[in-house]
Design a protein around this motif. Sequence first.
Motif, PDB file in Angstrom:
ATOM      1  N   LYS A   1       0.832  -1.203   0.000  1.00  0.00           N
ATOM      2  CA  LYS A   1       0.000   0.000   0.000  1.00  0.00           C
ATOM      3  C   LYS A   1       0.872   1.260   0.000  1.00  0.00           C
ATOM      4  O   LYS A   1       0.604   2.230  -0.715  1.00  0.00           O
ATOM      5  CB  LYS A   1      -0.910  -0.012   1.224  1.00  0.00           C
ATOM      6  CG  LYS A   1      -1.876   1.157   1.258  1.00  0.00           C
ATOM      7  CD  LYS A   1      -2.789   1.062   2.469  1.00  0.00           C
ATOM      8  CE  LYS A   1      -3.736   2.260   2.508  1.00  0.00           C
ATOM      9  NZ  LYS A   1      -4.616   2.211   3.704  1.00  0.00           N
ATOM     10  N   GLU A   2       1.955   1.217   0.835  1.00  0.00           N
ATOM     11  CA  GLU A   2       2.869   2.361   0.879  1.00  0.00           C
ATOM     12  C   GLU A   2       3.524   2.599  -0.483  1.00  0.00           C
ATOM     13  O   GLU A   2       3.655   3.740  -0.943  1.00  0.00           O
ATOM     14  CB  GLU A   2       3.951   2.124   1.939  1.00  0.00           C
ATOM     15  CG  GLU A   2       3.421   2.143   3.359  1.00  0.00           C
ATOM     16  CD  GLU A   2       4.514   1.836   4.369  1.00  0.00           C
ATOM     17  OE1 GLU A   2       5.670   1.635   3.939  1.00  0.00           O
ATOM     18  OE2 GLU A   2       4.218   1.782   5.579  1.00  0.00           O
TER      19      GLU A   2
ATOM     20  N   GLU B   1       2.334   1.659  -3.404  1.00  0.00           N
ATOM     21  CA  GLU B   1       1.337   2.165  -4.352  1.00  0.00           C
ATOM     22  C   GLU B   1       1.102   3.658  -4.159  1.00  0.00           C
ATOM     23  O   GLU B   1       0.973   4.417  -5.128  1.00  0.00           O
ATOM     24  CB  GLU B   1       0.021   1.394  -4.178  1.00  0.00           C
ATOM     25  CG  GLU B   1       0.090  -0.049  -4.682  1.00  0.00           C
ATOM     26  CD  GLU B   1      -1.182  -0.810  -4.364  1.00  0.00           C
ATOM     27  OE1 GLU B   1      -2.022  -0.274  -3.600  1.00  0.00           O
ATOM     28  OE2 GLU B   1      -1.346  -1.931  -4.876  1.00  0.00           O
ATOM     29  N   GLU B   2       1.040   4.077  -2.877  1.00  0.00           N
ATOM     30  CA  GLU B   2       0.854   5.508  -2.606  1.00  0.00           C
ATOM     31  C   GLU B   2       2.045   6.326  -3.106  1.00  0.00           C
ATOM     32  O   GLU B   2       1.880   7.406  -3.675  1.00  0.00           O
ATOM     33  CB  GLU B   2       0.663   5.726  -1.098  1.00  0.00           C
ATOM     34  CG  GLU B   2      -0.662   5.171  -0.578  1.00  0.00           C
ATOM     35  CD  GLU B   2      -0.778   5.299   0.927  1.00  0.00           C
ATOM     36  OE1 GLU B   2       0.246   5.676   1.568  1.00  0.00           O
ATOM     37  OE2 GLU B   2      -1.854   5.027   1.478  1.00  0.00           O
ATOM     38  N   LYS B   3       3.264   5.767  -2.874  1.00  0.00           N
ATOM     39  CA  LYS B   3       4.460   6.450  -3.329  1.00  0.00           C
ATOM     40  C   LYS B   3       4.493   6.535  -4.859  1.00  0.00           C
ATOM     41  O   LYS B   3       4.859   7.574  -5.440  1.00  0.00           O
ATOM     42  CB  LYS B   3       5.697   5.712  -2.820  1.00  0.00           C
ATOM     43  CG  LYS B   3       7.013   6.441  -3.098  1.00  0.00           C
ATOM     44  CD  LYS B   3       7.089   7.725  -2.315  1.00  0.00           C
ATOM     45  CE  LYS B   3       8.433   8.399  -2.488  1.00  0.00           C
ATOM     46  NZ  LYS B   3       8.523   9.675  -1.778  1.00  0.00           N
TER      47      LYS B   3
ATOM     48  N   ALA C   1       1.882   6.544  -6.825  1.00  0.00           N
ATOM     49  CA  ALA C   1       0.878   7.534  -7.244  1.00  0.00           C
ATOM     50  C   ALA C   1       1.411   8.957  -7.090  1.00  0.00           C
ATOM     51  O   ALA C   1       1.183   9.830  -7.940  1.00  0.00           O
ATOM     52  CB  ALA C   1      -0.401   7.349  -6.428  1.00  0.00           C
ATOM     53  N   GLU C   2       2.143   9.168  -5.976  1.00  0.00           N
ATOM     54  CA  GLU C   2       2.727  10.489  -5.745  1.00  0.00           C
ATOM     55  C   GLU C   2       3.753  10.830  -6.824  1.00  0.00           C
ATOM     56  O   GLU C   2       3.803  11.957  -7.331  1.00  0.00           O
ATOM     57  CB  GLU C   2       3.379  10.515  -4.363  1.00  0.00           C
ATOM     58  CG  GLU C   2       3.960  11.876  -3.990  1.00  0.00           C
ATOM     59  CD  GLU C   2       4.590  11.870  -2.616  1.00  0.00           C
ATOM     60  OE1 GLU C   2       5.329  12.819  -2.304  1.00  0.00           O
ATOM     61  OE2 GLU C   2       4.339  10.904  -1.851  1.00  0.00           O
TER      62      GLU C   2
ATOM     63  N   GLN D   1       2.006  11.691  -9.996  1.00  0.00           N
ATOM     64  CA  GLN D   1       1.465  13.060  -9.938  1.00  0.00           C
ATOM     65  C   GLN D   1       2.563  14.091 -10.186  1.00  0.00           C
ATOM     66  O   GLN D   1       2.379  15.057 -10.941  1.00  0.00           O
ATOM     67  CB  GLN D   1       0.804  13.308  -8.588  1.00  0.00           C
ATOM     68  CG  GLN D   1       0.162  14.688  -8.469  1.00  0.00           C
ATOM     69  CD  GLN D   1      -0.489  14.893  -7.118  1.00  0.00           C
ATOM     70  OE1 GLN D   1      -0.500  14.005  -6.276  1.00  0.00           O
ATOM     71  NE2 GLN D   1      -1.045  16.072  -6.909  1.00  0.00           N
TER      72      GLN D   1
END
Length: 584
Positions: A192-193, A195-197, A199-200, A203
């Motif tokens: 999850k971490e 995936e968030e990284k 996505a960041e 962006q």
Amino acid sequence: MEGEKKELEEGQKEEIEDLRRYIEDFMSFLPLAFCMVSQLDRILDNNKAFQDISGYEKEEIVGNNVVFLFKDKGKAETFTARVSTKKGIVEEEMTLLTKGNREIPVKVSALSRKDGEGNFSGYFLAFTDITESKRFEEELEKKIKERTEELEKAKEKLEESEKVLEVKIAARTRELAELNMRLEERVRERTKEIEEKAAELEQKAEEMKQTQTALLNLAEDADDSSREAEKEKEKTLAIINNFVDGVFLFDPQKKLILANPKAEDMFDVKLKDISGRLIKNLKSFSTLKPLIDLIGEDIKEVFREEISTENGVYLEVTTIPIKQDEKYMGILINIHDITREKGVEKSKSEFVSVAAHQLRTPLAGIKWTLQAILEEEEEANIPEEIVDFIKKAYEANSRMVALVNDLLNVTRIEEGRYVYEPEETELMEIINPIIEAYKEHIENKGLEFEFQKPEEELPMVKVDKEKIGIVVQNFLDNAMKYTMEGKVSLTIEHINGKIKVSVADNGVGIPDDQQKRLFNKFFRAANVQRMDTEGSGLGLFIAKNIVESHGGKVGFQSKAGEGSLFYFTLPANKEEIDSFFKAF
């Protein structure tokens, strides 16, 4: 005509050079590594960010084929070929070779340039260092590999334990199951971490892409901006040339770069004769000498200072520093013709002088008549109510006489007829009688009075006793009138060859927005006008002129609602005194 044409061509060259420097400064300012490439793949220009990432100075790389910057030459040639055939932005990940042969993974974005006829004329390249992204991917793969190895080792240990400890298989299985669940949970959390990284990072990559697009479009629009700047410059010059005031413009090196037609008429000079000269060299023009003497070779700050020309014209001069983004760009000198205002002011002064003289005689007669009545009031058995009326009339008459005297003094100052009779004396001989006269009035009003003087003996000063007495009286009178309660103090100091006399109070003070006008004629601050006090607004104007005519300076410190401190200084050094009065 040929000379004007040559000057026009030189001006256009300077403007083109200014535009070129502007574009270079703009490219240097960009944080994104950026370079411009010709249609033959030759590097034409680059910015500071590109020099930092590549290690090459501009002179080392301009003119080289852009392909030599990349490790994979074939891939680079294919990429540059695609740029010339595509309309939009072309992107590719490649390896950049720096001057020190260091390999840097970069994301390269390119946008083709077109000439006025739409033909391919080269392209822009933007480089984004993706070292951190690559490092992150490598670290992620390394951690997964390490975790896999750990699981393999755990499995081997489990198999060995099963052979040796069959009795504990069930218990060990539960432990492993629990361990597996925890591991899976940690993997899910880590995933999850990640995936968030990711996505960041996506962006940020999108934001960087938008920035690249905007910068590339901005570079493409540079020609349009140049034309607009030319139009704006023409408008500005039209305004300056038709300005009713004279205008001189100097660059940061104090060279004259512009003079409008009005300034040429005022000083009987031509721009072609004075343009490009340093200000110190303009003294050779006799008509400009009064202006240069006023502002000096360093062009000091001047606000509405007056000069007069050889033909009797009065001019008001103001210097205005020109800054852009806190950068000093030069200085503008504005010259306003005030000859007509001077004539009006002279007529006004003459009228005030005549009116004041005509008023003084009847007012003096009234004063002596009222005074005679008051001296004989007991013998004449005048009723007390009538005496009160006469006293009020006498006080009003005295104020009128003081006002007329102030008006006459102002007129004499403006006409240069305010005669001084300086003599060497001790300042305390002037101040002591004034203190005795005012101390009682101040204390009768319920105020505390304090007098501070230096313990050592003060040096002699050369002053007009009567006029300096007027200054001290004015300061004490204002402090007493505008202080409702508290203290009034008078201080005398001997500092660096000067004698300083200060009068402080904790009265109503002066509002910040009105302090600049304090020494102007007839000025009274708004807060004291609302008070029940008399005043003409001339006292401080007269005091300032008296002190300055003795080679001294007058000043003040004040804050509304907290009080004021007024002071003046007089030279106490004999050489300075003699030098001033000799010049005076």
